[in-house]
Design a protein around this motif. Structure first.
Motif, short mmCIF file in Angstrom:
data_model
loop_
_atom_site.label_atom_id
_atom_site.label_comp_id
_atom_site.label_asym_id
_atom_site.label_seq_id
_atom_site.Cartn_x
_atom_site.Cartn_y
_atom_site.Cartn_z
N ALA A 15 29.59 32.25 -48.94
CA ALA A 15 30.70 31.77 -49.76
C ALA A 15 31.30 32.90 -50.59
O ALA A 15 32.53 32.99 -50.75
CB ALA A 15 30.22 30.64 -50.68
N LEU A 49 31.58 26.75 -42.82
CA LEU A 49 31.08 27.03 -44.18
C LEU A 49 30.16 25.91 -44.66
O LEU A 49 29.10 26.18 -45.24
CB LEU A 49 32.26 27.21 -45.15
N SER A 92 37.37 25.23 -49.42
CA SER A 92 36.06 25.58 -50.00
C SER A 92 35.46 24.38 -50.72
O SER A 92 34.26 24.10 -50.60
CB SER A 92 36.22 26.76 -50.96
#
Length: 886
Positions: free
Chosen positions: A203, A188, A233
């Motif tokens: 995302a 990510l 995240s």
């Protein structure tokens, strides 16, 4: 392939990569792209934007171009957002290793590599869930050669995110299975780093995928998993902060500074149009600008997604949840507000559904599970579902073929054949009608033919730039700009030309220019230049039809004009250069000094070019009409202690006649109206013979609605915004004739800003001389300006460098200001020396956050993978699985 051990998945990884790579090269070879033919892979933005940035990358890494700031970025601008949007892919290092003339070939191989890398990461995801199974190849190759990647062959910078998406999803799966976040964090954060724009879309999908995984299974330790996902995240954002934070500051001066998008609730197309995008080859050039989402994933994968909802062994609850997410994703490529959310809350220019790769990946996820549970789909259901799906695809497409030019009878026939064969193969596998090896071999052959055919027929509909068009033109322009740099005076100056390969020529040939085409171009720069007489729009500003006074104001010291007396006129190289002339005839060239020439260009020097930094004596008026000549007057009037005579003044036309137009008592801002709406209409104007330089100004509305000619020579027009200024012929004996002809279908035209202006050469020369005499000493480099002011100066300096928040000055006595888009300085009235330096806004904060993120990531990795912790986590996982099973 069927005999690999379950943990020996690497052969399939190699097969998916190699097969996708071979198919890609075969398609490119069939399209005769270099090195396999005379064409190239360049088209549209890749031909006139991206390849120039890749050349800039070579210059920057070699130390011959500015990295943080560049004067190739129009009049000058920070480069960070260009790096983070176009240049941070690791694949771009290949471009650094090859010569500039080989870049189109390198782009072909990099494109094939990215397709293959996407297939490989998809195979990683599929193998994790299904081990060594034939349908994992369907998943990976269908993803690597999906309609999205094929259609976006030219948007090469978006592909890294597509490559990383399967790894992000796999990381979320590992989070649920082993309570580890690093397999999720790393891909990510890389998606943010390689292209923040696509990373933003990934995302959003990561949140949806996490919710789906949580919802379809009975979960224990829910809060812990939510905490791990949120923490992962956040850690990904911290690792990418050095990219994200400075980019955000840059975007606030470009895309984010524009007016917000229209979020009204409306459908963007009829859902009956969507089935046509599941037909192979459903693509053409018009689909680039305003087409439907590109969703092709192959017939086997499509039927696999259908099977998912029919498989009895998949819980009904899971299928309902998956169906809800599928519906949400379909709505996200159909309803206007949802589309805009995925695009970063801004309406995109072309390529409207840039997130459609998310939909493809999701459908393939369903397909993977559907094919894995194929045995639980009854033969009756499979047969009925196949016929229903075929009808849903073919019938709406056939009914709309008359309006959908991107669908041909051949494509429709191929789609029908592929679908029929796919249905028969799946039915045979389900019923075990033939040996599995034969059926799987048939599946692989169909997969290759299906995805290869879609790629070939889709790309065949696009016009590609011939290979020589880039290499020959680039060689000519590079040598010409090199010649221009060698001739005449040195120091800092800008160069202009009446012919260009692209708006990003300054990046390609490494010079200080005017034009730029970039998705992240500073909005203030565009507005400033268009107000002064350049043509531009969102993301670009052009250098055509700049006047002698404007070029003087902007320090355009060198000018390249195509050499019409060249002995090379009949050669292909000359014809390519001449075909790229963007300006109307420059009748004001008598003001320039001819320095020399080569076979293609005459090279002129502008003796009246002002230095970048000039002393000004009063502020530029805030209220000036949106007329480029009046804007130029306003700037020049600030350069002398006393307001001299106006530099450019209006002149009357000596004659006016109309044909089928109501009589006009005035011209500027008048409304011209036809008498008979069915007939053609025109206005003919004459200008008395003169040796004084004159300029004709016409507003945007007028030039778009009229065909204009001067002495029967058509005026070149431009689709972008802004008023146009062109120089008028110099002739002391023969009058000039101007003809304005209504475009067909228009009955009334506003002659906005239309006027003739005469240059007061004496006032202009006096202003230039005064400005040069009073200008501070200056040394200018990319991102650094050193100035030494004279004693008893006015206390104000203006630089024809766009104002940006990143500029800092090393003297507390000097104040930076925004002078109508340019850098303004309030300075001490005595002699002083100071330096302005450009610092990328947000880079320090971003760097510190990334450093902290790296330290945290190291600590988390040690915790998750240290042997004792690994055993403890494994025990927790087993305990969790037992609880879920109970």
């Amino acid at each position: 392939m069927l005999h690999f051990k379950k943990n020996k998945t690497w052969p399939l990884l190699f097969v998916s990569f190699a097969l996708t790579f071979i198919i890609s090269l075969c398609v490119f070879a069939a399209l005769k792209m270099a090195p396999f033919g005379s064409s190239s892979i360049l088209a549209n933005d890749s031909a006139v934007q991206y390849i120039d940035f890749f050349t800039y990358l070579k210059h920057a890494l070699a130390g011959t171009a500015g990295k943080a700031y560049s004067f190739s970025n129009s009049l000058g601008g920070g480069m960070y957002a260009n790096w983070t949007y176009y240049l941070l892919s690791p694949f771009n290092l290949i471009f650094v290793l090859v010569s500039r003339h080989a870049l189109p070939i390198a782009m072909l191989f990099v494109t094939a590599l990215k397709y293959s890398a996407a297939a490989a990461t998809a195979q990683c995801y599929a193998s994790h869930h299904a081990g060594v199974r034939w349908y994992t190849l369907v998943f990976s190759i269908s993803y690597g050669l999906s309609g999205y990647l094929v259609a976006n062959f030219l948007n090469i910078m978006w592909m890294d995110g597509v490559i990383l998406l399967p790894l992000v999803a796999l990381g979320i799966d590992r989070l649920f299975e082993r309570h580890r976040i690093m397999p999720y964090v790393l891909p990510l954060s890389l998606s943010f780093i390689t292209n923040y724009y696509i990373g933003f879309m990934i995302a959003i999908f990561a949140v949806l995928y996490f919710c789906w995984r949580w919802a379809i299974q009975r979960q224990t330790h829910v809060l812990r998993k939510i905490g791990l996902f949120a923490g992962g995240s956040l850690l990904s954002g911290m690792l990418a902060a050095v990219v994200l934070i400075p980019t955000y500051f840059a975007l606030t001066a470009s895309r984010l500074s524009s007016a917000g998008a229209d979020f009204s609730l409306k459908a963007l197309y009829s859902l009956l149009d969507l089935p046509s995008k599941f037909i192979p080859g459903s693509f053409n050039f018009d689909q680039l600008s305003n087409g439907l989402p590109n969703l092709y994933l192959g017939m086997i994968a499509l039927l696999g997604a259908v099977c998912y909802f029919l498989a009895a062994s998949i819980p009904v609850r899971e299928r309902l949840i998956s169906g809800s997410l599928t519906l949400l994703l379909i709505l996200s490529i159909w309803l206007n507000p949802l589309v805009l959310i995925w695009q970063g809350f801004r309406a995109p220019v072309w390529y409207l559904y840039r997130h459609s790769f998310i939909v493809i990946f999701w459908l393939l996820v369903l397909s993977l599970r559907g094919l894995a549970h194929l045995s639980s789909v009854s033969r009756f259901r499979l047969g009925m579902a196949s016929m229903t799906t075929a009808g849903c695809l073919l019938i709406p497409t056939i009914l709309r073929m008359a309006t959908h030019k991107y669908i041909t009878a051949l494509n429709l026939t191929l789609g029908g054949v592929f679908f029929l064969v796919a249905a028969l193969l799946l039915y045979s596998i389900r019923s075990q009608l033939l040996p599995q090896k034969w059926l799987v071999s048939g599946i692989v052959v169909l997969l290759v033919l299906d995805m290869g055919t879609n790629a070939f027929t889709s790309l065949k509909a696009i016009s590609f730039v011939p290979a020589a068009d880039f290499t020959v033109t680039s060689k000519v322009l590079q040598s010409s700009y090199d010649d221009a740099k060698k001739l005449g005076s040195g120091g800092f100056y800008r160069i202009n030309a009446d012919s260009q390969r692209s708006m990003d020529d300054p990046y390609q040939y490494n010079f200080n220019g005017i034009s730029t085409f970039s998705s992240v171009l500073n909005t203030s720069t565009i507005n400033t230049l268009t107000n002064l007489g350049a043509i531009g729009s969102a993301g670009r500003v052009k250098n055509n039809d700049l006047t002698w006074p404007l070029e003087s104001l902007l320090d355009v010291k060198k000018l390249l004009i195509v050499n019409t007396q060249s002995k090379k006129v009949g050669t292909k190289a000359y014809q390519q250069v001449a075909s790229r002339i963007i300006s109307n005839p420059r009748y004001d060239l008598s003001a320039y000094k001819l320095l020399g020439h080569n076979d293609y260009f005459n090279i002129y020097q502008n003796p009246d070019a002002l230095p970048v930094a000039t002393q000004i004596y009063r502020k530029i008026p805030t209220q000036v009409q949106a007329n480029p000549v009046l804007q130029q007057n306003a700037y020049f009037e600030t350069l002398t202690p006393k307001a001299n005579q106006t530099m450019l003044t209006t002149s009357d036309f000596s004659g006016i006649s109309v044909d089928n137009v109501k009589p006009l008592t005035t011209l500027t801002n008048a409304v011209a109206t036809k008498i008979n709406k069915k007939n053609a209409a025109s206005i003919t104007l004459t200008v008395n013979p003169t040796s004084d330089q004159q300029y004709l100004v016409m507003g945007e509305n007028m030039r778009k609605n009229m065909a204009i000619s001067v002495n029967d020579i058509p005026v070149k027009n431009d689709p972008d915004t802004g008023s146009k200024t062109i120089s008028m012929p110099l002739n002391s004996t023969k009058p000039t004739t101007i003809t304005l002809t209504f475009n067909r279908g228009l009955n009334q035209i506003d002659l906005d800003h239309f006027a003739l202006y005469t240059l007061n050469r004496t006032a202009f020369k006096q202003t230039i001389a005064t400005a040069k005499q009073n200008a501070p000493q200056q040394h200018i480099q990319n991102g650094r300006v050193t100035l030494t002011t004279k004693a008893n100066n006015s206390g104000y300096i203006m630089l024809t460098i766009p104002y940006e928040k990143g500029w800092q000055v090393n003297s507390k006595k000097v104040t930076l200001q925004d002078y109508r888009g340019f850098i303004g300085l309030k300075v001490p009235t005595g002699r002083s020396t100071f330096t302005l330096t450009y610092h990328t806004p947000g880079i320090t904060q971003g760097l510190w956050l990334t450093i902290i993120g790296i330290l945290v990531a190291i600590g988390v990795t040690v915790y998750e993978y240290w042997p004792s912790n690994r055993r403890r986590l494994k025990q927790k996982k087993l305990l969790s699985l037992k609880r879920e099973a109970s």
